[in-house]
Design a protein around this motif. Structure first.
Motif, PDB file in Angstrom:
ATOM      1  N   VAL A  28      54.255   1.865  -1.167  1.00 17.46           N
ATOM      2  CA  VAL A  28      53.061   2.561  -1.633  1.00 17.46           C
ATOM      3  C   VAL A  28      53.388   3.283  -2.932  1.00 17.46           C
ATOM      4  N   LEU A  29      52.381   3.437  -3.791  1.00 14.02           N
ATOM      5  CA  LEU A  29      52.544   4.215  -5.010  1.00 14.02           C
ATOM      6  C   LEU A  29      51.679   5.476  -4.894  1.00 14.02           C
ATOM      7  N   LEU A  30      52.316   6.630  -4.886  1.00  8.30           N
ATOM      8  CA  LEU A  30      51.585   7.899  -4.826  1.00  8.30           C
ATOM      9  C   LEU A  30      51.403   8.379  -6.273  1.00  8.30           C
ATOM     10  N   CYS A  32      50.799  10.407  -9.601  1.00  8.56           N
ATOM     11  CA  CYS A  32      50.895  11.765 -10.132  1.00  8.56           C
ATOM     12  C   CYS A  32      51.176  11.613 -11.617  1.00  8.56           C
ATOM     13  N   LEU A  33      50.220  11.979 -12.398  1.00  9.71           N
ATOM     14  CA  LEU A  33      50.327  11.784 -13.835  1.00  9.71           C
ATOM     15  C   LEU A  33      49.894  13.084 -14.473  1.00  9.71           C
ATOM     16  N   PHE A  34      50.645  13.564 -15.423  1.00 12.22           N
ATOM     17  CA  PHE A  34      50.160  14.754 -16.112  1.00 12.22           C
ATOM     18  C   PHE A  34      50.292  14.581 -17.604  1.00 12.22           C
ATOM     19  N   LEU A  87      60.648   6.397  -9.296  1.00  9.41           N
ATOM     20  CA  LEU A  87      59.559   6.745 -10.211  1.00  9.41           C
ATOM     21  C   LEU A  87      59.407   5.570 -11.179  1.00  9.41           C
ATOM     22  N   PRO A  88      58.653   4.536 -10.791  1.00 14.04           N
ATOM     23  CA  PRO A  88      58.646   3.298 -11.587  1.00 14.04           C
ATOM     24  C   PRO A  88      58.073   3.461 -12.988  1.00 14.04           C
ATOM     25  N   GLY A  89      57.225   4.468 -13.213  1.00 13.84           N
ATOM     26  CA  GLY A  89      56.624   4.611 -14.541  1.00 13.84           C
ATOM     27  C   GLY A  89      57.337   5.635 -15.415  1.00 13.84           C
ATOM     28  N   TYR A  90      58.401   6.212 -14.911  1.00 12.58           N
ATOM     29  CA  TYR A  90      59.016   7.380 -15.537  1.00 12.58           C
ATOM     30  C   TYR A  90      59.861   7.019 -16.759  1.00 12.58           C
ATOM     31  N   GLU A  92      59.333   4.742 -18.901  1.00 12.76           N
ATOM     32  CA  GLU A  92      58.463   4.483 -20.026  1.00 12.76           C
ATOM     33  C   GLU A  92      57.793   5.765 -20.510  1.00 12.76           C
ATOM     34  N   ASN A  93      57.476   6.619 -19.551  1.00 10.78           N
ATOM     35  CA  ASN A  93      56.692   7.804 -19.879  1.00 10.78           C
ATOM     36  C   ASN A  93      57.158   8.960 -18.990  1.00 10.78           C
ATOM     37  N   ARG A  94      57.820   9.919 -19.598  1.00  9.90           N
ATOM     38  CA  ARG A  94      58.386  11.054 -18.860  1.00  9.90           C
ATOM     39  C   ARG A  94      57.312  11.900 -18.174  1.00  9.90           C
ATOM     40  N   TYR A  95      56.058  11.640 -18.505  1.00  7.13           N
ATOM     41  CA  TYR A  95      54.968  12.423 -17.910  1.00  7.13           C
ATOM     42  C   TYR A  95      54.282  11.664 -16.782  1.00  7.13           C
ATOM     43  N   ASN A  96      54.835  10.493 -16.451  1.00  7.42           N
ATOM     44  CA  ASN A  96      54.285   9.710 -15.344  1.00  7.42           C
ATOM     45  C   ASN A  96      55.186   9.931 -14.115  1.00  7.42           C
ATOM     46  N   ALA A  97      54.739  10.754 -13.218  1.00  8.06           N
ATOM     47  CA  ALA A  97      55.552  11.135 -12.060  1.00  8.06           C
ATOM     48  C   ALA A  97      55.176  10.336 -10.806  1.00  8.06           C
ATOM     49  N   SER A  98      54.391   9.266 -10.953  1.00  3.46           N
ATOM     50  CA  SER A  98      53.959   8.495  -9.777  1.00  3.46           C
ATOM     51  C   SER A  98      55.165   8.019  -8.973  1.00  3.46           C
ATOM     52  N   LEU A  99      55.073   8.208  -7.678  1.00  9.69           N
ATOM     53  CA  LEU A  99      56.213   7.963  -6.780  1.00  9.69           C
ATOM     54  C   LEU A  99      56.010   6.681  -5.977  1.00  9.69           C
TER      55      LEU A  99
HETATM   56  C1  LIG Z   1      52.429   5.283 -14.127  1.00 11.48           C
HETATM   57  O1  LIG Z   1      53.401   4.507 -13.463  1.00 11.48           O
HETATM   58  C2  LIG Z   1      52.873   3.602 -12.515  1.00 11.48           C
HETATM   59  C3  LIG Z   1      54.032   2.918 -11.807  1.00 11.48           C
HETATM   60  O2  LIG Z   1      54.776   2.132 -12.688  1.00 11.48           O
HETATM   61  C4  LIG Z   1      51.962   2.609 -13.201  1.00 11.48           C
HETATM   62  O3  LIG Z   1      51.394   1.727 -12.246  1.00 11.48           O
HETATM   63  C5  LIG Z   1      50.862   3.374 -13.909  1.00 11.48           C
HETATM   64  O4  LIG Z   1      50.053   2.462 -14.641  1.00 11.48           O
HETATM   65  C6  LIG Z   1      51.466   4.391 -14.878  1.00 11.48           C
HETATM   66  N1  LIG Z   1      50.369   5.144 -15.475  1.00 11.48           N
HETATM   67  C7  LIG Z   1      50.311   5.414 -16.769  1.00 11.48           C
HETATM   68  C8  LIG Z   1      49.078   6.103 -17.245  1.00 11.48           C
HETATM   69  O5  LIG Z   1      51.226   5.133 -17.527  1.00 11.48           O
END
Ligand SMILES: *[C@@H]1O[C@H](CO)[C@@H](O)[C@H](O)[C@H]1NC(C)=O
Ligand SMILES: *[C@@H]1O[C@H](CO)[C@@H](O)[C@H](O)[C@H]1NC(C)=O
Length: 338
Positions: A28-30, A32-34, A87-90, A92-99
């Motif tokens: 699951v992806l929880l 959290c983006l700020f 944190l798969p999006g972290y 690329e983007n230090r502000y993407n905290a999605s877990l």
């Molecule tokens: C944040 O990371 C998740 C997981 O990789 C990704 O699905 C999502 O698109 C990212 N969101 C942004 C706005 O970068």
């Protein structure tokens, strides 16, 4: 200077408050983006991210139980949770905290708090997670180890379920499931989950806990089966009459209530949702079972679970259809999702 920093750095946390549902053993992806408020400079130190699981009733101190899930700051990520988090999006983007949480277990259900700190600014929000589905052991009506691979798939379907896959059995094992009966799984392997190894249950792992695996078997060989029930679409309820019910009158009685005898899968899902009834009742397959969430004396042991009433001491054979018990009925409901 400090006053100026406070005024320009404002964190905006975007999370969804709707409960996120995912099936047992999946990922699951929880979210959290700020983002920093427009005009804020991102040249400050990297944000610190912290995920915590929160659960249980508030104690006398007003606090709930907490468990650290993950802490990240720049390129240092510390994981708890058996390493099942990322944190798969972290990157690329230090502000993407999605877990991302993999190998979901039922016990992962709960509230997850995402906290982000930049300088002296601290923002947080929570995401509720619900892990759905339940694995159960199923034995043929007449004897132990009496199901071919095809039978195994069929009896699961007849009980509102499908044959479980190895990941689902593993996730259930991780939550404490122990059952010394070899059962078919969807990949045509035969396995069983053992917490405390004991004579007759060592399998291929001797005396370490784990899921025992007999490997891939010929489809004609005979075993029990592990089934997976996904979702309850209606209500399971207990019913009784003063003179008790045999299998046929139990079925009629459920019909008279606008329902039908529940299947084994439905009873397990109702048990998982909290049903607790220390009175054995008929089910649609002719078995007799009862769901226990609060273990107590005379209700079949110290662990929560669905108890099965067998006619033989070796735990085989459904009761005679003329035996008298209560019943568990299932009433379908039409649900409207808005
Ligand atoms: C944040 O990371 C998740 C997981 O990789 C990704 O699905 C999502 O698109 C990212 N969101 C942004 C706005 O970068
Ligand atoms: C269990 O007992 C029943 C009745 O005594 C017998 O028919 C059956 O073969 C036994 N099963 C096993 C696995 O021992």
């Amino acid at each position: 200077i400090s006053i100026k920093i406070v005024s320009i750095i404002q964190l905006w946390v975007t999370v969804t408050h709707k409960t996120i549902s995912e099936e047992l053993s999946k990922t699951v992806l929880l979210p959290c983006l700020f983002t920093l408020r427009q005009g804020a400079s991102s040249s400050t130190e990297p944000p610190r991210i912290k995920w915590t699981k929160v659960w249980g009733q508030r104690g006398s101190d007003g606090l709930q139980k907490e468990q650290s899930v993950l802490v990240a700051k720049d390129n240092v990520v510390k994981k708890a949770f058996q390493g099942r988090v990322a944190l798969p999006g972290y990157n690329e983007n230090r502000y993407n905290a999605s877990l991302a949480l993999t190998g979901l277990r039922s016990s992962d259900s709960g509230l997850y708090r995402c906290e982000v700190v930049v300088g002296i600014n601290d923002e947080q929000d929570t995401v509720p997670l619900e892990v759905t589905g339940v694995v159960f052991h199923y034995r043929a009506p007449h004897d132990r180890y009496a199901l071919t691979f095809d039978d195994a798939k069929r009896v699961c379907v007849e009980n509102s379920a499908v044959i479980a896959d190895p990941g689902q059995l593993q996730a259930t094992f991780a939550d404490g499931y122990d059952n010394c009966d070899a059962g078919w799984l969807s990949d045509q392997s035969v396995r069983y989950p053992i917490q405390s190894p004991r004579p007759g249950c060592y399998g291929d792992r001797e005396d370490s806990p784990g899921v025992r695996n007999y490997g891939n078997r010929s489809p004609d060989e005979l075993f029990d089966v592990y089934c997976f029930a996904k979702q309850l679409r209606g209500d399971v309820f207990h019913t009784s009459v003063p003179e008790k019910l045999n299998l046929a009158t139990a079925s009629t009685h459920c019909h008279s209530l606008g329902a039908q005898l529940a299947t084994v899968g439905q009873l397990y899902l109702a048990w998982q949702a909290g049903l607790d009834q220390c009175d054995p009742g008929w089910l649609a397959d002719g078995s007799v079972r009862y769901p226990i969430n609060v273990p107590r004396k005379n209700c079949g042991g110290d662990e929560p679970g669905v108890r099965t009433v067998y006619s033989n001491p070796n735990r085989t054979g459904f009761p005679d259809t003329t035996a008298l018990f209560d019943a568990f009925c299932f009433g379908g409901k039409i649900k409207y999702f808005i």
